[in-house]
Motif scaffolding. Structure first.
Motif, PDB file in Angstrom:
ATOM      1  N   ARG A   8      -9.997   4.214  -2.078  1.00  0.00           N
ATOM      2  CA  ARG A   8      -9.309   2.980  -2.464  1.00  0.00           C
ATOM      3  C   ARG A   8      -7.867   3.008  -1.980  1.00  0.00           C
ATOM      4  NH1 ARG A   8     -10.496   3.595  -8.811  1.00  0.00           N
ATOM      5  NH2 ARG A   8      -9.497   5.539  -8.229  1.00  0.00           N
ATOM      6  N   SER A   9      -7.342   1.834  -1.671  1.00  0.00           N
ATOM      7  CA  SER A   9      -5.923   1.711  -1.380  1.00  0.00           C
ATOM      8  C   SER A   9      -5.178   1.820  -2.705  1.00  0.00           C
ATOM      9  CB  SER A   9      -5.629   0.368  -0.721  1.00  0.00           C
ATOM     10  OG  SER A   9      -6.277   0.288   0.524  1.00  0.00           O
ATOM     11  N   VAL A  10      -4.133   2.615  -2.740  1.00  0.00           N
ATOM     12  CA  VAL A  10      -3.293   2.748  -3.933  1.00  0.00           C
ATOM     13  C   VAL A  10      -2.089   1.850  -3.695  1.00  0.00           C
ATOM     14  CG1 VAL A  10      -1.986   4.334  -5.388  1.00  0.00           C
ATOM     15  CG2 VAL A  10      -4.118   5.092  -4.315  1.00  0.00           C
ATOM     16  N   CYS A  11      -1.879   0.880  -4.601  1.00  0.00           N
ATOM     17  CA  CYS A  11      -0.949  -0.222  -4.313  1.00  0.00           C
ATOM     18  C   CYS A  11      -0.004  -0.542  -5.457  1.00  0.00           C
ATOM     19  CB  CYS A  11      -1.748  -1.491  -4.036  1.00  0.00           C
ATOM     20  SG  CYS A  11      -3.032  -1.326  -2.806  1.00  0.00           S
ATOM     21  N   ARG A  12       1.139  -1.052  -5.053  1.00  0.00           N
ATOM     22  CA  ARG A  12       2.015  -1.782  -5.970  1.00  0.00           C
ATOM     23  C   ARG A  12       1.644  -3.245  -5.757  1.00  0.00           C
ATOM     24  NH1 ARG A  12       6.655   0.960  -8.015  1.00  0.00           N
ATOM     25  NH2 ARG A  12       6.962   2.957  -6.996  1.00  0.00           N
ATOM     26  N   VAL A  13       1.472  -3.957  -6.853  1.00  0.00           N
ATOM     27  CA  VAL A  13       1.022  -5.346  -6.777  1.00  0.00           C
ATOM     28  C   VAL A  13       2.048  -6.222  -7.491  1.00  0.00           C
ATOM     29  CG1 VAL A  13      -0.825  -6.955  -7.410  1.00  0.00           C
ATOM     30  CG2 VAL A  13      -1.398  -4.617  -6.702  1.00  0.00           C
ATOM     31  N   PHE A  14       2.373  -7.345  -6.847  1.00  0.00           N
ATOM     32  CA  PHE A  14       3.342  -8.287  -7.401  1.00  0.00           C
ATOM     33  C   PHE A  14       2.744  -9.683  -7.398  1.00  0.00           C
ATOM     34  CE2 PHE A  14       5.545  -4.757  -5.522  1.00  0.00           C
ATOM     35  CZ  PHE A  14       6.541  -4.447  -6.433  1.00  0.00           C
ATOM     36  N   VAL A  15       2.974 -10.426  -8.471  1.00  0.00           N
ATOM     37  CA  VAL A  15       2.573 -11.826  -8.528  1.00  0.00           C
ATOM     38  C   VAL A  15       3.806 -12.623  -8.950  1.00  0.00           C
ATOM     39  CG1 VAL A  15       1.660 -11.691 -10.899  1.00  0.00           C
ATOM     40  CG2 VAL A  15       0.845 -13.474  -9.360  1.00  0.00           C
ATOM     41  N   VAL A  22       0.858  -1.189   0.000  1.00  0.00           N
ATOM     42  CA  VAL A  22       0.000   0.000   0.000  1.00  0.00           C
ATOM     43  C   VAL A  22       0.890   1.233   0.000  1.00  0.00           C
ATOM     44  CG1 VAL A  22      -1.784   1.277   1.240  1.00  0.00           C
ATOM     45  CG2 VAL A  22      -1.815  -1.228   1.245  1.00  0.00           C
ATOM     46  N   VAL A  23       0.669   2.111  -0.967  1.00  0.00           N
ATOM     47  CA  VAL A  23       1.448   3.327  -1.113  1.00  0.00           C
ATOM     48  C   VAL A  23       0.686   4.519  -0.541  1.00  0.00           C
ATOM     49  CG1 VAL A  23       2.512   4.891  -2.805  1.00  0.00           C
ATOM     50  CG2 VAL A  23       2.600   2.414  -3.154  1.00  0.00           C
ATOM     51  N   ASP A  24      -0.637   4.528  -0.748  1.00  0.00           N
ATOM     52  CA  ASP A  24      -1.447   5.688  -0.361  1.00  0.00           C
ATOM     53  C   ASP A  24      -2.919   5.285  -0.401  1.00  0.00           C
ATOM     54  OD1 ASP A  24      -2.029   8.321   0.325  1.00  0.00           O
ATOM     55  OD2 ASP A  24      -1.193   9.200  -1.493  1.00  0.00           O
ATOM     56  N   ARG A  25      -3.782   6.267  -0.187  1.00  0.00           N
ATOM     57  CA  ARG A  25      -5.223   6.125  -0.358  1.00  0.00           C
ATOM     58  C   ARG A  25      -5.667   7.232  -1.287  1.00  0.00           C
ATOM     59  NH1 ARG A  25      -8.715   2.920   1.674  1.00  0.00           N
ATOM     60  NH2 ARG A  25      -8.600   2.110   3.729  1.00  0.00           N
ATOM     61  N   ASP A  26      -6.534   6.913  -2.252  1.00  0.00           N
ATOM     62  CA  ASP A  26      -6.988   7.966  -3.159  1.00  0.00           C
ATOM     63  C   ASP A  26      -8.249   8.641  -2.626  1.00  0.00           C
ATOM     64  OD1 ASP A  26      -9.158   6.331  -3.841  1.00  0.00           O
ATOM     65  OD2 ASP A  26      -8.409   5.870  -5.847  1.00  0.00           O
ATOM     66  N   HIS A  27      -8.717   9.639  -3.349  1.00  0.00           N
ATOM     67  CA  HIS A  27      -9.867  10.409  -2.873  1.00  0.00           C
ATOM     68  C   HIS A  27     -11.175   9.632  -2.962  1.00  0.00           C
ATOM     69  CE1 HIS A  27      -9.364  11.378  -7.142  1.00  0.00           C
ATOM     70  NE2 HIS A  27     -10.654  11.595  -7.185  1.00  0.00           N
TER      71      HIS A  27
END
Length: 160
Positions: free
Chosen positions: A90-97, A82-87
């Protein structure tokens, strides 16, 4: 201070009750830059992918972008930062698989723009530029419309 509180709130949203609090199962793909993940304690969280902006669903390449993201993550276990929250909350994320940066993969495939307003990662810039050069995905069009411009023009049309 407000940003620190937002980040803490986002971290708490993802919980700390499980052994690996950053591991989630992807249960939905809303579009080319938004997913829904399920935590070990069955909490659903909407994640907006950090630093990219994908075409809107009703925009050219919108459905192909969504399918690309779905191919990468749907029903898979992902690592979420989780990097931040938008207006929109929502959680603003980097996602890795499996170690793959999903956000960057969408850029490499040509199904998103690098949102430089929020990020200047050279790897993301290179990924977008390579997709443009190779005319991948939305870059096959001579002059694709960025989603932020598409949204703006849609709002203007709805207003008139």
């Amino acid at each position: 201070m407000k940003r620190i509180l937002s980040i803490l709130a986002a971290a708490l949203t993802f919980g700390t009750a499980h052994a690996q609090p950053d591991q989630y199962r992807v249960v939905g793909v809303s579009d080319g830059d938004t997913i829904k993940v399920l935590s070990g304690d069955r909490q659903q969280v909407k994640c907006r992918l950090f630093a990219i902006d994908a075409p809107e669903s009703n925009q050219p390449y919108g459905q192909r972008s969504k399918q690309s993201l779905s191919d990468l993550v749907y029903n898979k276990t992902v690592h979420v930062q989780v990097v931040d929250r938008d207006h929109y909350g929502r959680s603003v994320c980097r996602v890795f698989v499996n170690g793959v940066d999903v956000n960057k993969a969408q850029l490499e495939r040509g199904f998103a723009w690098h949102y430089r307003k929020f990020d200047n990662d050279p790897a993301y810039i290179r990924a977008e530029n390579a997709a443009k050069r190779e005319r991948l995905g939305l870059w096959a069009d001579a002059n694709p419309t960025p989603p932020w411009a598409f949204r703006h023009s849609s709002r203007l049309r709805n207003f008139q």
